[in-house]
Design a protein around this motif. Sequence first.
Motif, PDB file in Angstrom:
ATOM      1  N   TRP A 238     -20.529  -7.360 -46.640  1.00 49.63           N
ATOM      2  CA  TRP A 238     -21.720  -8.037 -47.184  1.00 49.63           C
ATOM      3  C   TRP A 238     -22.095  -7.478 -48.551  1.00 49.63           C
ATOM      4  O   TRP A 238     -22.878  -8.080 -49.276  1.00 49.63           O
ATOM      5  N   GLN A 239     -21.517  -6.353 -48.915  1.00 49.61           N
ATOM      6  CA  GLN A 239     -21.913  -5.683 -50.155  1.00 49.61           C
ATOM      7  C   GLN A 239     -21.349  -6.398 -51.383  1.00 49.61           C
ATOM      8  O   GLN A 239     -20.294  -7.029 -51.328  1.00 49.61           O
ATOM      9  N   VAL A 240     -22.061  -6.282 -52.496  1.00 48.35           N
ATOM     10  CA  VAL A 240     -21.700  -6.970 -53.732  1.00 48.35           C
ATOM     11  C   VAL A 240     -21.914  -6.048 -54.922  1.00 48.35           C
ATOM     12  O   VAL A 240     -22.547  -4.998 -54.813  1.00 48.35           O
ATOM     13  N   PHE A 241     -21.378  -6.459 -56.079  1.00 53.22           N
ATOM     14  CA  PHE A 241     -21.613  -5.730 -57.321  1.00 53.22           C
ATOM     15  C   PHE A 241     -21.657  -6.724 -58.476  1.00 53.22           C
ATOM     16  O   PHE A 241     -21.197  -7.860 -58.361  1.00 53.22           O
ATOM     17  N   ILE A 242     -22.208  -6.288 -59.600  1.00 54.00           N
ATOM     18  CA  ILE A 242     -22.255  -7.108 -60.807  1.00 54.00           C
ATOM     19  C   ILE A 242     -20.982  -6.876 -61.610  1.00 54.00           C
ATOM     20  O   ILE A 242     -20.572  -5.742 -61.831  1.00 54.00           O
ATOM     21  N   ASP A 243     -20.345  -7.956 -62.038  1.00 54.13           N
ATOM     22  CA  ASP A 243     -19.109  -7.878 -62.812  1.00 54.13           C
ATOM     23  C   ASP A 243     -19.350  -7.155 -64.139  1.00 54.13           C
ATOM     24  O   ASP A 243     -20.157  -7.589 -64.968  1.00 54.13           O
ATOM     25  N   GLU A 244     -18.667  -6.044 -64.344  1.00 53.52           N
ATOM     26  CA  GLU A 244     -18.839  -5.258 -65.575  1.00 53.52           C
ATOM     27  C   GLU A 244     -18.345  -6.002 -66.810  1.00 53.52           C
ATOM     28  O   GLU A 244     -18.748  -5.698 -67.922  1.00 53.52           O
ATOM     29  N   ASP A 245     -17.448  -6.965 -66.617  1.00 52.89           N
ATOM     30  CA  ASP A 245     -16.925  -7.732 -67.750  1.00 52.89           C
ATOM     31  C   ASP A 245     -17.837  -8.883 -68.154  1.00 52.89           C
ATOM     32  O   ASP A 245     -17.571  -9.564 -69.150  1.00 52.89           O
ATOM     33  N   ASP A 246     -18.902  -9.107 -67.395  1.00 47.98           N
ATOM     34  CA  ASP A 246     -19.849 -10.179 -67.705  1.00 47.98           C
ATOM     35  C   ASP A 246     -20.866  -9.657 -68.714  1.00 47.98           C
ATOM     36  O   ASP A 246     -21.727  -8.840 -68.385  1.00 47.98           O
ATOM     37  N   GLU A 247     -20.783 -10.122 -69.945  1.00 48.61           N
ATOM     38  CA  GLU A 247     -21.659  -9.607 -71.006  1.00 48.61           C
ATOM     39  C   GLU A 247     -23.126  -9.921 -70.748  1.00 48.61           C
ATOM     40  O   GLU A 247     -24.018  -9.265 -71.294  1.00 48.61           O
ATOM     41  N   TYR A 248     -23.384 -10.917 -69.909  1.00 44.76           N
ATOM     42  CA  TYR A 248     -24.772 -11.306 -69.637  1.00 44.76           C
ATOM     43  C   TYR A 248     -25.360 -10.594 -68.415  1.00 44.76           C
ATOM     44  O   TYR A 248     -26.566 -10.635 -68.182  1.00 44.76           O
TER      45      TYR A 248
ATOM     46  N   TRP B  33     -24.809 -11.285 -65.101  1.00 39.47           N
ATOM     47  CA  TRP B  33     -25.227 -12.221 -64.068  1.00 39.47           C
ATOM     48  C   TRP B  33     -24.258 -12.314 -62.892  1.00 39.47           C
ATOM     49  O   TRP B  33     -24.677 -12.435 -61.757  1.00 39.47           O
ATOM     50  N   GLU B  34     -22.962 -12.309 -63.145  1.00 41.22           N
ATOM     51  CA  GLU B  34     -22.000 -12.675 -62.113  1.00 41.22           C
ATOM     52  C   GLU B  34     -21.934 -11.623 -60.997  1.00 41.22           C
ATOM     53  O   GLU B  34     -21.701 -10.452 -61.248  1.00 41.22           O
ATOM     54  N   VAL B  35     -22.109 -12.091 -59.753  1.00 46.68           N
ATOM     55  CA  VAL B  35     -22.117 -11.223 -58.576  1.00 46.68           C
ATOM     56  C   VAL B  35     -20.795 -11.396 -57.829  1.00 46.68           C
ATOM     57  O   VAL B  35     -20.389 -12.517 -57.520  1.00 46.68           O
ATOM     58  N   ILE B  36     -20.130 -10.265 -57.549  1.00 47.91           N
ATOM     59  CA  ILE B  36     -18.796 -10.256 -56.935  1.00 47.91           C
ATOM     60  C   ILE B  36     -18.879  -9.577 -55.572  1.00 47.91           C
ATOM     61  O   ILE B  36     -19.655  -8.640 -55.376  1.00 47.91           O
ATOM     62  N   THR B  37     -18.057 -10.025 -54.621  1.00 42.72           N
ATOM     63  CA  THR B  37     -17.997  -9.352 -53.325  1.00 42.72           C
ATOM     64  C   THR B  37     -17.475  -7.919 -53.505  1.00 42.72           C
ATOM     65  O   THR B  37     -16.604  -7.657 -54.328  1.00 42.72           O
ATOM     66  N   GLY B  38     -18.013  -7.001 -52.691  1.00 47.45           N
ATOM     67  CA  GLY B  38     -17.664  -5.590 -52.838  1.00 47.45           C
ATOM     68  C   GLY B  38     -16.198  -5.298 -52.637  1.00 47.45           C
ATOM     69  O   GLY B  38     -15.652  -4.361 -53.242  1.00 47.45           O
ATOM     70  N   ASP B  39     -15.505  -6.083 -51.795  1.00 49.49           N
ATOM     71  CA  ASP B  39     -14.077  -5.882 -51.544  1.00 49.49           C
ATOM     72  C   ASP B  39     -13.235  -6.945 -52.242  1.00 49.49           C
ATOM     73  O   ASP B  39     -12.030  -7.011 -52.042  1.00 49.49           O
ATOM     74  N   GLU B  40     -13.896  -7.791 -53.043  1.00 46.96           N
ATOM     75  CA  GLU B  40     -13.259  -8.865 -53.806  1.00 46.96           C
ATOM     76  C   GLU B  40     -12.533  -9.892 -52.925  1.00 46.96           C
ATOM     77  O   GLU B  40     -11.590 -10.554 -53.362  1.00 46.96           O
ATOM     78  N   LYS B  41     -13.021 -10.034 -51.689  1.00 45.33           N
ATOM     79  CA  LYS B  41     -12.568 -11.130 -50.837  1.00 45.33           C
ATOM     80  C   LYS B  41     -13.448 -12.358 -51.107  1.00 45.33           C
ATOM     81  O   LYS B  41     -14.539 -12.230 -51.666  1.00 45.33           O
ATOM     82  N   PRO B  42     -13.009 -13.549 -50.703  1.00 44.83           N
ATOM     83  CA  PRO B  42     -13.763 -14.763 -51.034  1.00 44.83           C
ATOM     84  C   PRO B  42     -15.155 -14.814 -50.409  1.00 44.83           C
ATOM     85  O   PRO B  42     -15.432 -14.162 -49.392  1.00 44.83           O
ATOM     86  N   SER B  43     -16.011 -15.612 -51.031  1.00 41.15           N
ATOM     87  CA  SER B  43     -17.366 -15.841 -50.566  1.00 41.15           C
ATOM     88  C   SER B  43     -17.656 -17.331 -50.635  1.00 41.15           C
ATOM     89  O   SER B  43     -17.069 -18.052 -51.452  1.00 41.15           O
ATOM     90  N   ALA B  44     -18.571 -17.797 -49.778  1.00 40.52           N
ATOM     91  CA  ALA B  44     -18.959 -19.213 -49.782  1.00 40.52           C
ATOM     92  C   ALA B  44     -20.466 -19.329 -49.600  1.00 40.52           C
ATOM     93  O   ALA B  44     -21.092 -18.506 -48.926  1.00 40.52           O
ATOM     94  N   GLN B  45     -21.036 -20.382 -50.189  1.00 37.83           N
ATOM     95  CA  GLN B  45     -22.476 -20.598 -50.125  1.00 37.83           C
ATOM     96  C   GLN B  45     -22.792 -22.091 -50.166  1.00 37.83           C
ATOM     97  O   GLN B  45     -22.191 -22.848 -50.925  1.00 37.83           O
ATOM     98  N   TRP B  46     -23.743 -22.498 -49.337  1.00 37.89           N
ATOM     99  CA  TRP B  46     -24.318 -23.843 -49.394  1.00 37.89           C
ATOM    100  C   TRP B  46     -25.824 -23.691 -49.484  1.00 37.89           C
ATOM    101  O   TRP B  46     -26.396 -22.754 -48.919  1.00 37.89           O
TER     102      TRP B  46
END
Length: 287
Positions: A246-256, A258-271
């Motif tokens: 369930w853990q996440v992190f902010i993409d260090e390569d995102d200059e803004y 904003w982008e939130v990535i899964t902690g283990d970089e496995k896929p995520s889905a949202q509705w």
Amino acid sequence: MMFKKKRRWHCLSGQEPTELDKKVMYWENKGKEVPTRDLIRTPEEIEGIKRSGIVNTGVLDEVAKQIHAGMNTLEIDKICYDYCVAHGATPACLNYEGYPKSVCTSINEVVCHGIPKEEDVLQEGDIVNVDFTTILDGYFADASRMFIIGKTTPEKEQLVRVAKECLEIGAEAAKPYSFVGDIGHAIQKHAEKYHYGVVRDLCGHGVGLKFHEEPEVLHFGHRGTGMLLVPGMVFTIEPMINMGTWQVFIDEDDEYGWEVITGDEKPSAQWEHTFLMTEHGVEILTH
């Protein structure tokens, strides 16, 4: 000296308490968190939010018609912007707290707030969340959908399906005079049957007159906790379900930032949908 706890709920001045007042104050007197009266939408406000929801649905329908492998997410941003503006509305995300685009496009391990880019080209097998919020005549509506690009793996297909089921199960748990925690409990219970992680750092929210209002709608938790749900409230349910942690992190390569990535970089889905609480349960204001 003892100080009396300040009430959140107030009866209308000069009027006898209504049945709604009595029900809300009953729970407040039991120490539960209740909304303030300004979170209860008037019939005119509800109609305005519904009109905004119609445009928001149209935006995502247009994306559904055009999304395909080989297109980049900047093209999706243009589709959303053009449709929204052509229907007299404004994209709420554009320039919101520095967000640079009109829509969020989150591919595979990007949980949410993926920024559209020319270099992000959709590939066969990708899963992508498209999240759009509309402002029409000052009223906000917010929804997102998952799209599977071509044919993907059974594992990704299941993740997308279960995430949608989580939204539906959360909506079923949202009853008048129940609690936000009932929603989160139902979602967490279903997701964890599949050993999926439910993101805890982001949540649903009140919406309608502003982009983000009370209550915070957590997608995990315990029954009977969180704010009381009262007819007339408008809010989103938008579970973010991860294939792994369930853990996440902010993409260090995102200059803004904003982008939130899964902690283990496995896929995520949202509705996500915008819902109105009624005397009989929730009504979907976006589709």
